[in-house]
Enzyme design. Structure first.
Site, PDB file in Angstrom:
ATOM      1  N   CYS A  29       9.565   1.932   3.258  1.00 27.56           N
ATOM      2  CA  CYS A  29      10.454   0.807   3.591  1.00 27.56           C
ATOM      3  C   CYS A  29      11.863   1.304   3.854  1.00 27.56           C
ATOM      4  O   CYS A  29      12.674   0.603   4.443  1.00 27.56           O
ATOM      5  CB  CYS A  29      10.462  -0.205   2.466  1.00 27.56           C
ATOM      6  SG  CYS A  29      11.048   0.523   0.942  1.00 27.56           S
TER       7      CYS A  29
ATOM      8  N   PHE B 295       0.812  -1.226   0.000  1.00 28.73           N
ATOM      9  CA  PHE B 295       0.000   0.000   0.000  1.00 28.73           C
ATOM     10  C   PHE B 295       0.841   1.271   0.000  1.00 28.73           C
ATOM     11  O   PHE B 295       0.366   2.328  -0.384  1.00 28.73           O
ATOM     12  CB  PHE B 295      -0.936   0.012   1.228  1.00 28.73           C
ATOM     13  CG  PHE B 295      -0.258   0.391   2.520  1.00 28.73           C
ATOM     14  CD1 PHE B 295      -0.038   1.727   2.828  1.00 28.73           C
ATOM     15  CD2 PHE B 295       0.187  -0.568   3.423  1.00 28.73           C
ATOM     16  CE1 PHE B 295       0.603   2.099   4.008  1.00 28.73           C
ATOM     17  CE2 PHE B 295       0.827  -0.209   4.602  1.00 28.73           C
ATOM     18  CZ  PHE B 295       1.039   1.128   4.885  1.00 28.73           C
TER      19      PHE B 295
ATOM     20  N   GLU C 266       9.495  -4.382  12.846  1.00 26.35           N
ATOM     21  CA  GLU C 266       9.176  -3.203  12.037  1.00 26.35           C
ATOM     22  C   GLU C 266       7.874  -2.573  12.554  1.00 26.35           C
ATOM     23  O   GLU C 266       6.889  -3.275  12.769  1.00 26.35           O
ATOM     24  CB  GLU C 266       8.989  -3.635  10.572  1.00 26.35           C
ATOM     25  CG  GLU C 266       8.647  -2.487   9.647  1.00 26.35           C
ATOM     26  CD  GLU C 266       8.445  -2.940   8.191  1.00 26.35           C
ATOM     27  OE1 GLU C 266       7.843  -3.998   7.962  1.00 26.35           O
ATOM     28  OE2 GLU C 266       8.895  -2.200   7.305  1.00 26.35           O
TER      29      GLU C 266
ATOM     30  N   SER D 237       5.379  -7.026   3.240  1.00 27.98           N
ATOM     31  CA  SER D 237       5.957  -7.367   4.548  1.00 27.98           C
ATOM     32  C   SER D 237       6.735  -8.681   4.460  1.00 27.98           C
ATOM     33  O   SER D 237       6.491  -9.501   3.571  1.00 27.98           O
ATOM     34  CB  SER D 237       4.832  -7.477   5.574  1.00 27.98           C
ATOM     35  OG  SER D 237       3.895  -8.434   5.132  1.00 27.98           O
TER      36      SER D 237
HETATM   37  P1  NAD Z   1       1.556  -6.692   2.906  1.00 28.20           P
HETATM   38  O1  NAD Z   1       2.596  -7.748   2.957  1.00 28.20           O
HETATM   39  O2  NAD Z   1       0.443  -6.748   3.883  1.00 28.20           O
HETATM   40  O3  NAD Z   1       0.840  -6.698   1.456  1.00 28.20           O
HETATM   41  C1  NAD Z   1       1.593  -6.640   0.264  1.00 28.20           C
HETATM   42  C2  NAD Z   1       0.793  -7.310  -0.847  1.00 28.20           C
HETATM   43  O4  NAD Z   1       0.590  -8.685  -0.512  1.00 28.20           O
HETATM   44  C3  NAD Z   1      -0.594  -6.709  -1.057  1.00 28.20           C
HETATM   45  O5  NAD Z   1      -0.848  -6.614  -2.437  1.00 28.20           O
HETATM   46  C4  NAD Z   1      -1.523  -7.706  -0.379  1.00 28.20           C
HETATM   47  O6  NAD Z   1      -2.786  -7.780  -0.993  1.00 28.20           O
HETATM   48  C5  NAD Z   1      -0.779  -9.019  -0.539  1.00 28.20           C
HETATM   49  N1  NAD Z   1      -1.036  -9.965   0.559  1.00 28.20           N
HETATM   50  C6  NAD Z   1      -1.289  -9.656   1.854  1.00 28.20           C
HETATM   51  N2  NAD Z   1      -1.455 -10.775   2.590  1.00 28.20           N
HETATM   52  C7  NAD Z   1      -1.291 -11.813   1.738  1.00 28.20           C
HETATM   53  C8  NAD Z   1      -1.339 -13.230   1.902  1.00 28.20           C
HETATM   54  N3  NAD Z   1      -1.570 -13.791   3.085  1.00 28.20           N
HETATM   55  N4  NAD Z   1      -1.125 -14.005   0.817  1.00 28.20           N
HETATM   56  C9  NAD Z   1      -0.883 -13.451  -0.377  1.00 28.20           C
HETATM   57  N5  NAD Z   1      -0.832 -12.122  -0.593  1.00 28.20           N
HETATM   58  C10 NAD Z   1      -1.030 -11.301   0.447  1.00 28.20           C
HETATM   59  O7  NAD Z   1       2.313  -5.293   2.967  1.00 28.20           O
HETATM   60  P2  NAD Z   1       1.685  -3.835   3.102  1.00 28.20           P
HETATM   61  O8  NAD Z   1       1.166  -3.655   4.487  1.00 28.20           O
HETATM   62  O9  NAD Z   1       0.797  -3.532   1.964  1.00 28.20           O
HETATM   63  O10 NAD Z   1       3.000  -2.941   2.916  1.00 28.20           O
HETATM   64  C11 NAD Z   1       3.872  -2.590   3.954  1.00 28.20           C
HETATM   65  C12 NAD Z   1       5.064  -3.520   4.009  1.00 28.20           C
HETATM   66  O11 NAD Z   1       5.753  -3.498   2.764  1.00 28.20           O
HETATM   67  C13 NAD Z   1       6.092  -3.100   5.051  1.00 28.20           C
HETATM   68  O12 NAD Z   1       6.549  -4.257   5.699  1.00 28.20           O
HETATM   69  C14 NAD Z   1       7.205  -2.468   4.229  1.00 28.20           C
HETATM   70  O13 NAD Z   1       8.487  -2.508   4.823  1.00 28.20           O
HETATM   71  C15 NAD Z   1       7.157  -3.312   3.000  1.00 28.20           C
HETATM   72  N6  NAD Z   1       7.789  -2.642   1.888  1.00 28.20           N
HETATM   73  C16 NAD Z   1       9.022  -3.060   1.527  1.00 28.20           C
HETATM   74  C17 NAD Z   1       9.683  -2.424   0.480  1.00 28.20           C
HETATM   75  C18 NAD Z   1      11.051  -2.866   0.065  1.00 28.20           C
HETATM   76  O14 NAD Z   1      11.539  -2.333  -0.892  1.00 28.20           O
HETATM   77  N7  NAD Z   1      11.684  -3.801   0.719  1.00 28.20           N
HETATM   78  C19 NAD Z   1       9.068  -1.358  -0.183  1.00 28.20           C
HETATM   79  C20 NAD Z   1       7.786  -0.962   0.209  1.00 28.20           C
HETATM   80  C21 NAD Z   1       7.156  -1.610   1.259  1.00 28.20           C
END
Ligand code: NAD
Length: 509
Positions: free
Chosen positions: A289, A157, A393, A234
């Site tokens: 991130c 997001f 985090e 995540s």
């Molecule tokens: P999230 O892991 O909850 O969701 C990411 C994506 O995965 C979304 O599209 C979501 O629909 C999907 N998803 C969620 N649960 C799932 C499941 N059980 N099975 C399959 N798909 C699933 O992450 P978020 O809350 O949207 O974003 C924040 C996180 O992203 C933070 O941990 C942040 O550090 C990380 N992030 C990392 C980077 C990087 O470059 N390393 C960049 C941006 C964000």
């Protein structure tokens, strides 16, 4: 899945085969305006049939697009870039409305994504093969780089535009079709981008938006017609994505969470450090991130630094990211009420574990926006490094100062963490900085730079639990990820010299 009525707000569709596609799944999720707390739309959550339809359309798009000449593909990418530049303020408004970040920050995220589009315009130079003449008598060897097929892109997001743009300009330029599965919390930007691609002349099916949750993601991970997965989110989900996609024979890059430290040596300019710590710790309400979460202060500087950071926090304004009569605030709300509760819980944990809450953002309220998901900048001192508030985090505007005695202690703390996304050192000692860059086990390092996100022609990615897979995002590694190589050994027969039987293994002669 939402239980609220969807009658009064729109249901956001998918984008399949070059058109908006209303969902028939009957499943939706609410999309909030985080500054007001209102549900402003619902987003469709795909069912199995819609996932299959999206993949089939992308396969057809791939067959058409991958056969077009590089010159024709390049024209479309240039046009996309031109349209993006002309219309990006519209896109920034969409980001702010659904994510909550301030408008100038939304423009910043688009600018960083645009960099990758600009890199992609030069793709012919980056997917060139190689040629070796006469490797053996009359034999030449050359390599071709071809697209891999259909690329799945699953995004978080916090950067609804920049993160998908780390991948799709390169994937498309290299001749692939992409399916973007945006975060269900802020999905509208992806549909806007799909329409922009269409205006730029991209054939139908090359850019697909599949809205959904785990069901849609699992459909992409397991389909034999999806060739690669690029995931950002995540760490637990990144690990699941990596393992599942690999098990199904896909190429996969899965970027996970972070806990980024800034190491401050006593010779650093503390005003510069305080400015940068505030910018990198509280910008985008800490939902980056590469946000800074921990300042490791090598004594005796901690007291003075905390004082300077506290002074700066006092001038920060929290409010609606879209601005208002008083202009743009410094930070907007968090993404959901649930996430705000999670961030507050980490501050509670820090307090229970003996941390001193120097500045407390838990009670933050914004006048006129009482139902918004706001959380004020928070500063914590004296926290034990055993506390979950330190090891996990938080992803909110919460900065911790940890007091340490030596450079070595700082390096050891950073290297013992499970994440390895970004880090920074602040010092005027070039020798210490050089030692830091060599010893630190982190993928992206800043030297007197707090958020060291590499430019588009250097790849982005962390180490350890911040990246599962072998390829980072964008840069040369991005082109490697979205192409596969063929090596061709060729002999054009010379009738004068050809002939004879030889059962031995081919060798150079
Ligand atoms: P999230 O892991 O909850 O969701 C990411 C994506 O995965 C979304 O599209 C979501 O629909 C999907 N998803 C969620 N649960 C799932 C499941 N059980 N099975 C399959 N798909 C699933 O992450 P978020 O809350 O949207 O974003 C924040 C996180 O992203 C933070 O941990 C942040 O550090 C990380 N992030 C990392 C980077 C990087 O470059 N390393 C960049 C941006 C964000």
């Amino acid at each position: 899945m939402s239980t609220e009525s969807t009658e009064t707000v729109p249901v956001l569709p998918h984008w399949i085969d070059g058109a908006r596609r209303e969902s028939a799944s009957g499943r939706t999720a609410p999309v909030y305006n985080p500054a007001t707390g209102e549900v402003q739309a619902h987003v469709a959550l795909a069912d199995e049939a819609e996932v299959a339809e999206a993949i089939a359309s992308a396969r057809r798009g791939f067959e058409v697009w991958s056969e077009l000449s590089m010159a024709k593909r390049q024209t479309v990418i240039f046009k996309f870039r031109e349209l993006l530049v002309a219309k990006k303020s519209e896109l920034a408004e969409i980001i702010t409305r659904e994510h909550g970040k301030v408008l100038s920050d939304a423009m910043g995220e688009i600018a960083r994504g645009q960099e990758v589009v600009e890199l992609a315009t030069g793709f012919p130079n980056l997917i060139k093969g190689g040629f070796s003449e006469s490797v053996s008598t009359g034999i030449d060897v050359y390599t071709l780089k071809q697209p891999i097929g259909v690329a799945g892109i699953i995004s978080p997001f916090n950067f609804p535009v920049m993160v998908p743009m780390w991948f799709f300009p390169i994937a498309i330029a290299a001749g692939n079709a992409v399916i973007v599965k945006p975060s269900e919390k802020d999905p509208s930007a992806s549909i806007w981008l799909a329409e922009l691609w269409q205006e730029a002349g991209l054939p139908d099916g090359v850019f697909t938006v599949l809205n959904g949750d785990k069901l849609a993601v699992d459909g992409l991970l397991t389909s034999p017609d999806v060739d690669s997965i690029s995931f950002v989110g995540s760490t637990p989900i990144a690990q699941y994505i990596y393992e599942t996609a690999a098990k199904h024979g896909k190429r996969v890059q899965a970027l996970g969470g972070a806990k980024n430290h800034m190491l401050v040596l006593p010779d650093a300019d503390l005003d510069l450090v305080a400015d940068q710590a505030v910018n990198a710790g509280y910008g985008a309400a800490g939902e980056r991130c590469m946000a800074l979460s921990v300042v490791l202060a090598v004594e005796p500087v901690a007291d003075e630094l905390i004082e300077k950071i506290t002074e700066r926090i006092a001038s920060l304004r929290v409010g609606n990211g879209a601005g208002g009569p008083a202009g743009e605030p410094d930070l907007g709300p968090l993404i959901t009420a649930e996430h705000r509760a999670k961030v507050a819980n980490y501050v509670d944990i820090a307090e229970a574990d003996g941390g001193t809450i120097v500045v407390d953002g838990r009670g933050c309220r914004v006048e006129g926006h009482e139902d918004g998901f706001f959380f004020g900048p928070t500063l914590i001192d004296n926290l034990s490094t055993d506390s979950r508030a330190y090891t996990e985090e938080i992803f909110g505007p919460v900065l911790q100062v940890i007091r340490i005695q030596t450079f070595e202690e700082g390096v050891q703390l950073i290297n013992s963490g499970r994440f390895g996304n970004g880090t920074a050192i602040f010092t005027n000692d070039g020798g210490a900085a050089r030692r830091f860059q060599h010893e630190i086990q982190v993928g992206m390092i800043g030297i007197n730079v707090p958020i060291p996100v590499p430019v588009a022609y250097h790849s982005f990615g962390g180490w350890k639990a911040s990246l599962f897979g072998d390829a980072k995002a964008y840069g040369v590694q991005g082109f490697e990820f979205f192409t596969r190589e063929k090596a061709i050994t060729s002999r054009w027969l010379d009738p004068a010299t050809h002939g004879g039987i030889n059962l031995g293994f081919p060798q150079n002669d």
